[in-house]
Write a protein that holds these residues in place. Structure first.
Motif, PDB file in Angstrom:
ATOM      1  N   ASP B 288      32.407  48.463  31.141  1.00 25.07           N
ATOM      2  CA  ASP B 288      32.993  47.121  31.281  1.00 25.07           C
ATOM      3  C   ASP B 288      34.499  47.166  31.051  1.00 25.07           C
ATOM      4  OD1 ASP B 288      30.554  46.096  31.799  1.00 25.07           O
ATOM      5  OD2 ASP B 288      30.258  45.131  29.856  1.00 25.07           O
ATOM      6  N   GLY B 289      34.911  47.954  30.053  1.00 22.33           N
ATOM      7  CA  GLY B 289      36.330  48.071  29.741  1.00 22.33           C
ATOM      8  C   GLY B 289      37.105  48.691  30.894  1.00 22.33           C
ATOM      9  N   LEU B 290      36.521  49.752  31.479  1.00 18.25           N
ATOM     10  CA  LEU B 290      37.189  50.408  32.610  1.00 18.25           C
ATOM     11  C   LEU B 290      37.342  49.439  33.771  1.00 18.25           C
ATOM     12  CD1 LEU B 290      35.528  53.936  32.639  1.00 18.25           C
ATOM     13  CD2 LEU B 290      37.919  53.408  32.217  1.00 18.25           C
ATOM     14  N   ARG B 291      36.316  48.601  33.953  1.00 19.20           N
ATOM     15  CA  ARG B 291      36.402  47.628  35.046  1.00 19.20           C
ATOM     16  C   ARG B 291      37.551  46.661  34.787  1.00 19.20           C
ATOM     17  NH1 ARG B 291      31.008  45.446  36.545  1.00 19.20           N
ATOM     18  NH2 ARG B 291      30.937  44.915  34.348  1.00 19.20           N
ATOM     19  N   ASP B 292      37.640  46.167  33.538  1.00 21.44           N
ATOM     20  CA  ASP B 292      38.723  45.230  33.210  1.00 21.44           C
ATOM     21  C   ASP B 292      40.083  45.886  33.394  1.00 21.44           C
ATOM     22  OD1 ASP B 292      36.786  43.502  32.549  1.00 21.44           O
ATOM     23  OD2 ASP B 292      37.024  43.678  30.368  1.00 21.44           O
ATOM     24  N   VAL B 293      40.189  47.135  32.912  1.00 24.90           N
ATOM     25  CA  VAL B 293      41.494  47.790  32.885  1.00 24.90           C
ATOM     26  C   VAL B 293      41.958  48.175  34.284  1.00 24.90           C
ATOM     27  CG1 VAL B 293      42.623  49.908  32.129  1.00 24.90           C
ATOM     28  CG2 VAL B 293      41.264  48.609  30.533  1.00 24.90           C
ATOM     29  N   THR B 294      41.022  48.573  35.146  1.00 26.08           N
ATOM     30  CA  THR B 294      41.435  49.047  36.466  1.00 26.08           C
ATOM     31  C   THR B 294      41.414  47.969  37.539  1.00 26.08           C
ATOM     32  OG1 THR B 294      39.189  49.753  36.962  1.00 26.08           O
ATOM     33  CG2 THR B 294      40.669  51.416  36.041  1.00 26.08           C
ATOM     34  N   ALA B 295      40.835  46.782  37.207  1.00 22.71           N
ATOM     35  CA  ALA B 295      40.782  45.730  38.232  1.00 22.71           C
ATOM     36  C   ALA B 295      42.189  45.265  38.577  1.00 22.71           C
ATOM     37  CB  ALA B 295      39.943  44.559  37.724  1.00 22.71           C
TER      38      ALA B 295
END
Lengths: 305, 300
Positions: B288-295
């Protein structure tokens, strides 16, 4: 609309046929089904006679056609273990699974939608954080472990609920919570995202500007639009849950179709396993089809795709 | 060529932070991502160095010392988390169990990732008939009940680590295909793809060096989520007795073995389940964090 339904129906039927072929071919994954059926101690002659008896000596496609033709008429053959028609075995067990599925999805919707709405009304508030925590925890929670914890707390320590069985509605409380919690995170996230999206739209501003009371704005204007994708997701989740009920039914010894599947797999009762895979797939296909039609009816933009 | 010092405050004032600095700021500003990554790294470390960390042999039975309680329930430090119904050290089994879970999660996600990405990218890039076929296959796959099919196939082929890994890998490609298809559709019409085609790049080259790098962030997110999914499924299969077979130390199997003694020794069930929950939680938080950070929409 009619074209959309017909197209979608055609796809559903095609998917159903493919799934039926796959679940039928599982039988041949084991190598020689006759040898598997006869057991390790059987002689070559025994295996040959079983092969003839069950028709395993015919070409696979012929067997498939035969099986499918009977299956469409509701005849799934005879269970190797129970020596009873598979169709009546499943029909008998399905009511428990359906009850569990309906209770589970209702529980999920009744907790997820209010939480999602509340979280969207006040983003980053305490309630938003609680909702986020519940959904993150729910996605990581092994359902068999969650079920056992509930049994330890509510059946063993407190003695409030029966640990297993299906003889009264009380027996369904813990299985419902476990199964429902599995579907809750996705529904909650979608409700929250949908509400956030809708609440920032122009027509909500218009509704507020003309002085509509907040409750009316939230429920008449916002939720009605935000809930459309949730309906579709709930139908899909319902299909998943019926397939996932196998774990929950085995923890709580609920003798439904999932439990039957577990028993049949452990007993190598392939006709029953094949039929159950097909039945669970059909439920999923029917639910997603209904969800698509419902969606297209509620939201005309969906009809074009 | 003059060396440009990106950290020069004067330069920063003029140009603003570099993309790398902005990414670092997003990563270290994201609590969930950090917590997930730290827990995952610790568990990975435990799995890799299991032989050094485990106080006992996870398979060594000692029928004299069965079901000793953990230290916090009055046990001894000889067996910090107690022993199971065969007298095996629970902590050692737990430590070796991290290997099973992580191995299954990583390899199953890798197999399904290759299958799903190939299908999804092909569908998104070529469109038309290819897309129709892939979408149809995704529909078929979604209609099959995963737990049931996995259980049946593992039972037919015989439960072992390899069989469980391959079966899960062959079943869990649906989300890869769905997400990669959508991501490819998004970038396929961009100028740099058209430019690469215009200079005569071949289709594999366009896909590998133009499309893939630009959808890699979504791929990483799906890999983490499917890894968590595979770990949970393996535990469920092993719990049902049709996954990894005893005496392999699998957390799902440990819960299953402890289930019969749950009435008097609930910790036998609580401990392995809690570790499983922690691992899956960490992977999901990281995903979830990677999704937030890379979106891209979060890059302000």
């Amino acid at each position: 609309m009619l074209t959309f339904i017909l197209k979608r129906l055609g796809l559903a039927v095609l998917v159903a046929f493919t799934v039926s072929f796959i679940s039928f071919s599982l039988l041949f994954l084991a190598g020689d089904p006759a040898a598997a059926l006869a057991g390790e101690t059987a002689s070559g002659e025994d295996i040959e006679s079983l092969r003839k008896l069950y028709g395993f000596d015919r070409p696979m496609l012929v067997q498939y056609g035969d099986w499918l033709f009977s299956a469409i008429q509701g005849d799934f053959g005879e269970s190797y273990y129970f020596r009873l028609p598979v169709a009546s075995l499943i029909a008998e067990r399905l009511s428990v699974t359906m009850t569990l599925g309906v209770c589970g999805i209702s529980f999920a919707l009744l907790t997820a939608v209010p939480l999602g709405v509340a979280a969207a009304i006040r983003p980053n508030s305490i309630i938003d954080r609680v909702a986020l925590f519940l959904s993150v925890a729910g996605q990581a929670m092994p359902s068999f472990w969650f079920g056992l914890i509930l049994i330890v707390i509510f059946a063993i320590q407190l003695g409030w609920l029966p640990p297993s069985g299906a003889s009264s509605p009380v027996h369904f409380i813990m299985p419902t919570i476990v199964l429902g919690y599995y579907a809750m995170p996705a529904i909650m996230r979608l409700t929250r995202a949908g509400m956030l999206d809708v609440l920032s739209s122009d027509y909500i501003r218009t509704a507020r500007a003309k002085g509509a009371p907040e409750g009316r704005v939230l429920f008449r204007h916002a939720l009605r639009n935000a809930i459309i994708p949730v309906v579709s997701l709930a139908a899909v989740q319902m299909g998943f849950m019926l397939g996932g009920s196998i774990v929950v039914e085995s923890i709580f010894a609920l003798h439904g179709a999932g439990y039957l599947a577990w028993e049949s797999i452990a007993r190598n009762d392939l006709p029953t396993v094949q039929a159950l895979i097909l039945v669970f797939s059909m439920f999923y296909i029917v639910f997603t089809f209904l969800a698509d039609v419902l969606n297209a009816w509620l939201d005309p933009r969906m009809r074009s795709s | 060529m003059a060396h440009i010092d990106n950290t020069d405050p004067l330069l920063q004032e003029i140009t603003g932070p570099t993309p790398g600095q902005m990414l670092r700021k997003r990563v270290f500003g994201h609590q969930g991502l950090l917590i997930g990554a730290v827990v995952l790294i610790i568990l990975l470390f435990i799995a890799i160095f299991a032989p050094l960390l485990a106080p006992h042999d996870p398979y060594a039975q000692s029928l004299m010392n069965r079901m000793e309680p953990p230290v916090f329930l009055g046990g001894t430090w000889e067996h910090p988390l107690g022993t199971d119904h065969l007298g095996r050290d629970y902590l050692s089994r737990l430590i070796y169990g991290a290997r099973v879970s992580l191995l299954i999660g990583a390899v199953a996600a890798l197999i399904s990732g290759v299958i799903g990405t190939a299908m999804g990218v092909a569908a998104g890039y070529f469109g038309g008939r290819v897309d129709m076929v892939v979408t149809f296959l995704i529909n078929v796959r979604l209609a099959m009940p995963v737990v049931l099919v996995a259980l049946a196939v593992v039972a037919i082929l015989g439960g072992s680590l390899q069989v469980v890994i391959v079966v899960l890998g062959l079943l869990l490609w649906d989300r890869f295909a769905v997400v990669m298809r959508a991501s490819t559709l998004q970038v396929r019409g961009r100028e740099y793809v058209a430019a690469a085609r215009a200079i005569g790049a071949s289709t594999p080259r366009v896909i590998l060096s133009e499309i893939m790098p630009n959808i890699a962030n979504n791929l990483i997110v799906v890999i983490t989520l499917e890894m968590a999914h595979a770990i949970l499924l393996e535990a469920a299969l092993s719990f049902l007795g049709l996954g990894v077979q005893p005496p392999t130390p699998s957390w799902g199997l440990m819960v299953s073995e402890g289930k019969n003694m749950m009435l008097f020794e609930p910790w036998l069930v609580l401990i392995p389940g809690a570790v499983l929950f922690l691992l899956v939680l960490a992977i999901n938080l990281m995903g979830d964090g990677l999704r937030d950070v890379t979106a891209p929409e979060n890059r302000s």
